[in-house]
Motif scaffolding. Structure first.
Motif, PDB file in Angstrom:
ATOM      1  N   SER A   2       0.829  -1.199   0.000  1.00  0.00           N
ATOM      2  CA  SER A   2       0.000   0.000   0.000  1.00  0.00           C
ATOM      3  C   SER A   2       0.866   1.252   0.000  1.00  0.00           C
ATOM      4  CB  SER A   2      -0.901   0.009   1.232  1.00  0.00           C
ATOM      5  OG  SER A   2      -0.123   0.160   2.401  1.00  0.00           O
ATOM      6  N   PHE A   3       0.266   2.370  -0.377  1.00  0.00           N
ATOM      7  CA  PHE A   3       0.983   3.644  -0.376  1.00  0.00           C
ATOM      8  C   PHE A   3       1.511   3.974   1.012  1.00  0.00           C
ATOM      9  CE2 PHE A   3      -1.711   4.729  -4.184  1.00  0.00           C
ATOM     10  CZ  PHE A   3      -0.662   4.753  -5.075  1.00  0.00           C
ATOM     11  N   LYS A   8       8.917   2.081   3.423  1.00  0.00           N
ATOM     12  CA  LYS A   8       9.660   0.876   3.797  1.00  0.00           C
ATOM     13  C   LYS A   8      10.495   0.316   2.641  1.00  0.00           C
ATOM     14  CE  LYS A   8       6.366  -0.594   7.325  1.00  0.00           C
ATOM     15  NZ  LYS A   8       5.450  -1.655   7.730  1.00  0.00           N
ATOM     16  N   LEU A   9      10.254   0.809   1.432  1.00  0.00           N
ATOM     17  CA  LEU A   9      11.024   0.324   0.281  1.00  0.00           C
ATOM     18  C   LEU A   9      12.446   0.863   0.353  1.00  0.00           C
ATOM     19  CD1 LEU A   9       8.471   0.817  -2.613  1.00  0.00           C
ATOM     20  CD2 LEU A   9       9.241  -1.340  -1.645  1.00  0.00           C
ATOM     21  N   THR A  10      13.397  -0.012   0.224  1.00  0.00           N
ATOM     22  CA  THR A  10      14.788   0.402   0.262  1.00  0.00           C
ATOM     23  C   THR A  10      15.466   0.061  -1.063  1.00  0.00           C
ATOM     24  OG1 THR A  10      15.497  -1.689   1.239  1.00  0.00           O
ATOM     25  CG2 THR A  10      14.956   0.094   2.759  1.00  0.00           C
ATOM     26  N   MET A  36       9.644   8.275   1.251  1.00  0.00           N
ATOM     27  CA  MET A  36      10.690   7.425   0.684  1.00  0.00           C
ATOM     28  C   MET A  36      12.033   8.141   0.730  1.00  0.00           C
ATOM     29  SD  MET A  36       8.602   5.911  -2.567  1.00  0.00           S
ATOM     30  CE  MET A  36       9.795   4.604  -2.876  1.00  0.00           C
ATOM     31  N   GLN A  37      13.022   7.488   1.282  1.00  0.00           N
ATOM     32  CA  GLN A  37      14.347   8.071   1.402  1.00  0.00           C
ATOM     33  C   GLN A  37      14.941   8.408   0.033  1.00  0.00           C
ATOM     34  OE1 GLN A  37      17.068   5.607   3.590  1.00  0.00           O
ATOM     35  NE2 GLN A  37      18.375   7.332   4.122  1.00  0.00           N
TER      36      GLN A  37
END
Length: 80
Positions: A2-3, A8-10, A36-37
């Motif tokens: 989910s958006f 958490k996506l690395t 998102m980093q």
């Protein structure tokens, strides 16, 4: 995913596809994208244009050579 979980996506680089620069900017400005980093640190490779996206996503033997320069330019800009 989910958006709400996008943060958490690395990865070293986020490869993002959009029809044009305005659509890209709208997407990256979304609250979920700002978690998102890769986005907040400017590590985004943008591939814009419906022709390029359609031709090389997924790449084929013929389309890869046609679009590889645009992909390499986008990736190189993201790692600077």
């Amino acid at each position: 995913m989910s958006f709400e979980e996008a943060g958490k996506l690395t990865s070293d680089i986020l490869l993002s596809y959009a029809d044009d620069a305005a659509a890209q900017e709208r997407t990256l400005a979304q609250p979920w994208a700002q978690t998102m980093q890769q986005v907040t640190e400017g590590r985004v490779a943008t591939v814009n244009g419906t022709e390029l996206i359609a031709a090389v996503s997924p790449p084929t033997v013929l389309s890869l050579t046609w679009g590889i320069d645009a992909y390499l330019e986008a990736l190189a800009a993201a790692v600077k």
